[in-house]
Design a protein around this motif. Structure first.
Motif, PDB file in Angstrom:
ATOM      1  N   MET A   1      40.988  36.601  38.028  1.00  0.00           N
ATOM      2  CA  MET A   1      39.764  37.380  37.800  1.00  0.00           C
ATOM      3  C   MET A   1      39.801  38.743  38.478  1.00  0.00           C
ATOM      4  O   MET A   1      39.146  39.681  38.044  1.00  0.00           O
ATOM      5  CB  MET A   1      38.546  36.600  38.293  1.00  0.00           C
ATOM      6  N   PHE A   2      40.558  38.845  39.570  1.00  0.00           N
ATOM      7  CA  PHE A   2      40.635  40.093  40.305  1.00  0.00           C
ATOM      8  C   PHE A   2      42.092  40.467  40.530  1.00  0.00           C
ATOM      9  O   PHE A   2      42.962  39.610  40.635  1.00  0.00           O
ATOM     10  CB  PHE A   2      39.977  39.973  41.686  1.00  0.00           C
TER      11      PHE A   2
ATOM     12  N   MET B   1      44.929  37.672  51.272  1.00  0.00           N
ATOM     13  CA  MET B   1      44.673  36.285  51.682  1.00  0.00           C
ATOM     14  C   MET B   1      43.568  35.656  50.842  1.00  0.00           C
ATOM     15  O   MET B   1      43.698  34.514  50.365  1.00  0.00           O
ATOM     16  CB  MET B   1      44.285  36.261  53.163  1.00  0.00           C
ATOM     17  N   VAL B   2      42.472  36.390  50.644  1.00  0.00           N
ATOM     18  CA  VAL B   2      41.346  35.852  49.873  1.00  0.00           C
ATOM     19  C   VAL B   2      41.771  35.531  48.451  1.00  0.00           C
ATOM     20  O   VAL B   2      41.412  34.474  47.903  1.00  0.00           O
ATOM     21  CB  VAL B   2      40.162  36.848  49.886  1.00  0.00           C
ATOM     22  N   LEU B   3      42.535  36.415  47.842  1.00  0.00           N
ATOM     23  CA  LEU B   3      43.005  36.158  46.479  1.00  0.00           C
ATOM     24  C   LEU B   3      43.904  34.923  46.438  1.00  0.00           C
ATOM     25  O   LEU B   3      43.838  34.125  45.502  1.00  0.00           O
ATOM     26  CB  LEU B   3      43.762  37.378  45.938  1.00  0.00           C
ATOM     27  N   ASN B   4      44.754  34.760  47.453  1.00  0.00           N
ATOM     28  CA  ASN B   4      45.643  33.605  47.505  1.00  0.00           C
ATOM     29  C   ASN B   4      44.875  32.304  47.731  1.00  0.00           C
ATOM     30  O   ASN B   4      45.096  31.304  47.040  1.00  0.00           O
ATOM     31  CB  ASN B   4      46.677  33.785  48.628  1.00  0.00           C
ATOM     32  N   VAL B   5      43.958  32.328  48.699  1.00  0.00           N
ATOM     33  CA  VAL B   5      43.246  31.105  49.074  1.00  0.00           C
ATOM     34  C   VAL B   5      42.261  30.662  47.997  1.00  0.00           C
ATOM     35  O   VAL B   5      42.126  29.472  47.706  1.00  0.00           O
ATOM     36  CB  VAL B   5      42.516  31.311  50.421  1.00  0.00           C
ATOM     37  N   THR B   6      41.554  31.616  47.420  1.00  0.00           N
ATOM     38  CA  THR B   6      40.528  31.267  46.424  1.00  0.00           C
ATOM     39  C   THR B   6      41.089  31.166  45.015  1.00  0.00           C
ATOM     40  O   THR B   6      40.367  30.816  44.090  1.00  0.00           O
ATOM     41  CB  THR B   6      39.395  32.305  46.419  1.00  0.00           C
ATOM     42  N   ALA B   7      42.382  31.481  44.856  1.00  0.00           N
ATOM     43  CA  ALA B   7      43.018  31.454  43.524  1.00  0.00           C
ATOM     44  C   ALA B   7      42.230  32.300  42.534  1.00  0.00           C
ATOM     45  O   ALA B   7      42.030  31.922  41.385  1.00  0.00           O
ATOM     46  CB  ALA B   7      43.131  30.016  43.023  1.00  0.00           C
ATOM     47  N   ALA B   8      41.769  33.473  43.006  1.00  0.00           N
ATOM     48  CA  ALA B   8      40.941  34.347  42.169  1.00  0.00           C
ATOM     49  C   ALA B   8      41.745  35.464  41.509  1.00  0.00           C
ATOM     50  O   ALA B   8      41.165  36.393  40.956  1.00  0.00           O
ATOM     51  CB  ALA B   8      39.825  34.952  43.014  1.00  0.00           C
ATOM     52  N   SER B   9      43.066  35.375  41.576  1.00  0.00           N
ATOM     53  CA  SER B   9      43.886  36.443  41.015  1.00  0.00           C
ATOM     54  C   SER B   9      43.746  36.576  39.508  1.00  0.00           C
ATOM     55  O   SER B   9      44.054  37.622  38.940  1.00  0.00           O
ATOM     56  CB  SER B   9      45.360  36.219  41.368  1.00  0.00           C
TER      57      SER B   9
ATOM     58  N   TYR C   1      33.376  44.760  43.684  1.00  0.00           N
ATOM     59  CA  TYR C   1      34.578  44.936  42.870  1.00  0.00           C
ATOM     60  C   TYR C   1      34.407  46.205  42.051  1.00  0.00           C
ATOM     61  O   TYR C   1      33.300  46.723  41.876  1.00  0.00           O
ATOM     62  CB  TYR C   1      34.822  43.722  41.970  1.00  0.00           C
ATOM     63  N   GLY C   2      35.514  46.727  41.576  1.00  0.00           N
ATOM     64  CA  GLY C   2      35.443  47.952  40.799  1.00  0.00           C
ATOM     65  C   GLY C   2      36.604  48.018  39.831  1.00  0.00           C
ATOM     66  O   GLY C   2      37.360  47.062  39.662  1.00  0.00           O
ATOM     67  N   SER C   3      36.744  49.140  39.183  1.00  0.00           N
ATOM     68  CA  SER C   3      37.841  49.337  38.244  1.00  0.00           C
ATOM     69  C   SER C   3      38.507  50.666  38.523  1.00  0.00           C
ATOM     70  O   SER C   3      37.854  51.633  38.909  1.00  0.00           O
ATOM     71  CB  SER C   3      37.321  49.312  36.798  1.00  0.00           C
ATOM     72  N   ILE C   4      39.828  50.677  38.373  1.00  0.00           N
ATOM     73  CA  ILE C   4      40.606  51.889  38.575  1.00  0.00           C
ATOM     74  C   ILE C   4      41.163  52.316  37.230  1.00  0.00           C
ATOM     75  O   ILE C   4      41.830  51.535  36.562  1.00  0.00           O
ATOM     76  CB  ILE C   4      41.776  51.646  39.542  1.00  0.00           C
ATOM     77  N   PRO C   5      40.882  53.540  36.770  1.00  0.00           N
ATOM     78  CA  PRO C   5      41.392  53.990  35.481  1.00  0.00           C
ATOM     79  C   PRO C   5      42.900  53.827  35.389  1.00  0.00           C
ATOM     80  O   PRO C   5      43.638  54.208  36.291  1.00  0.00           O
ATOM     81  CB  PRO C   5      41.008  55.480  35.449  1.00  0.00           C
ATOM     82  N   GLY C   6      43.357  53.224  34.314  1.00  0.00           N
ATOM     83  CA  GLY C   6      44.779  53.066  34.089  1.00  0.00           C
ATOM     84  C   GLY C   6      45.426  51.944  34.873  1.00  0.00           C
ATOM     85  O   GLY C   6      46.644  51.778  34.838  1.00  0.00           O
ATOM     86  N   ALA C   7      44.644  51.163  35.598  1.00  0.00           N
ATOM     87  CA  ALA C   7      45.210  50.113  36.447  1.00  0.00           C
ATOM     88  C   ALA C   7      45.024  48.718  35.876  1.00  0.00           C
ATOM     89  O   ALA C   7      45.077  47.734  36.586  1.00  0.00           O
ATOM     90  CB  ALA C   7      44.592  50.191  37.838  1.00  0.00           C
TER      91      ALA C   7
END
Length: 271
Positions: free
Chosen positions: A185-186, A175-183, A44-50
């Motif tokens: 956190m990510f 799909m991963v964000l939807n299935v794992t409900a990790a939105s 995982y990473g970070s995008i400036p301003g995002a």
């Protein structure tokens, strides 16, 4: 003795709903994976301003698939037209043991996207020999001004495989964000943002930070009550502006120092 580690997995819900305990256990599992297994700027990473949330990268999505026993299946829709390659992909996540569908995500990519549509000309001669409707001057921002880059159109067919892979990657992460409900956190993977846009976001963040630094040191200067204190603030502030190479900030700071110094000197004389 080696311990047997029980992977959390995702229990397919044929009917009914998950209990609060199951949901809580799942959320904790995602958090533990993020803390113990994932590495910043790799998974995982970070995008400036995002935004504040880290963005999930493809290696991170793979880790979550392994952790929760998710198998992926891709359905590709070719939406290409003359002069443009475009794919829309649906990634279906299935439970590895039972084959039950857990969820899906959509992703799309096209050679009409900015970063695929244009490339920098190899030389001025190539740019001049390219038809006018197939070339352009790209304007970009830089400190205290702008710059231009001579660009020409790319050949869409040369990028067909690239945009297909990008569409698949976007679909899988969704799909991963939807299935794992990790939105919570990510956020969606933003590593494929146009490089120019990322740079602009970074510049905006830097500009906001610089404005805060400028205001902070100007306030420190005007808060001093003696010439000696003002000289100390000036010395420390000048060092900060030199390190950040903020010449405009230095000029503003110097003007405040001069103005406030004159006031302190006048006050001392009147006294």
């Amino acid at each position: 003795m080696n311990e047997v580690i029980e992977r959390p997995g995702i229990v397919p819900q044929v009917e009914g709903r998950s209990s609060v305990a199951e949901v809580t256990k799942h959320v904790i599992a995602v958090q533990e994976v993020m803390k113990s297994v994932m590495k910043q700027n790799v998974h995982y990473g970070s995008i400036p301003g995002a935004g504040d949330k880290p963005t999930l990268l493809k290696p991170g999505a793979e880790v979550l698939c392994v952790t929760f026993r998710i198998a992926d299946d891709f359905i590709v829709e070719d939406l290409s037209a003359p002069g443009v390659i475009r794919y829309r992909v649906k990634c279906i996540g299935k439970h590895q043991s039972t084959g039950i569908t857990l969820g899906s995500g959509l992703g799309e990519a096209s050679t009409d996207e900015e970063k695929y549509k244009w490339r920098k000309a190899v030389c001025t001669q190539e740019w001049e020999d390219t038809p006018k409707d197939m070339r352009r001057l790209k304007y970009g921002r830089k400190a205290n001004g702008h710059y231009t880059v001579e660009q020409i159109r790319t050949e869409p067919a040369d990028l067909a495989n690239t945009v297909l892979k990008m569409a698949c990657k976007r679909a899988k992460i969704a799909m991963v964000l939807n299935v794992t409900a990790a939105s919570d956190m990510f956020s969606q993977d933003l590593e494929d943002l146009d490089a120019e846009l990322v740079r602009h976001l970074a510049e905006d963040d830097r500009e906001n930070h610089m404005q805060q630094v400028r205001q902070e040191w100007k306030e420190k200067a005007t808060a001093t009550e003696t010439e000696e204190a003002l000289r100390a603030v000036m010395k420390a502030g000048v060092k900060v502006f030199q390190e950040t190479r903020d010449m405009d900030g230095y000029k503003e700071f110097a003007a405040v120092i001069q103005e406030h110094g004159a006031k302190l000197k006048k006050g001392a004389t009147d006294a």
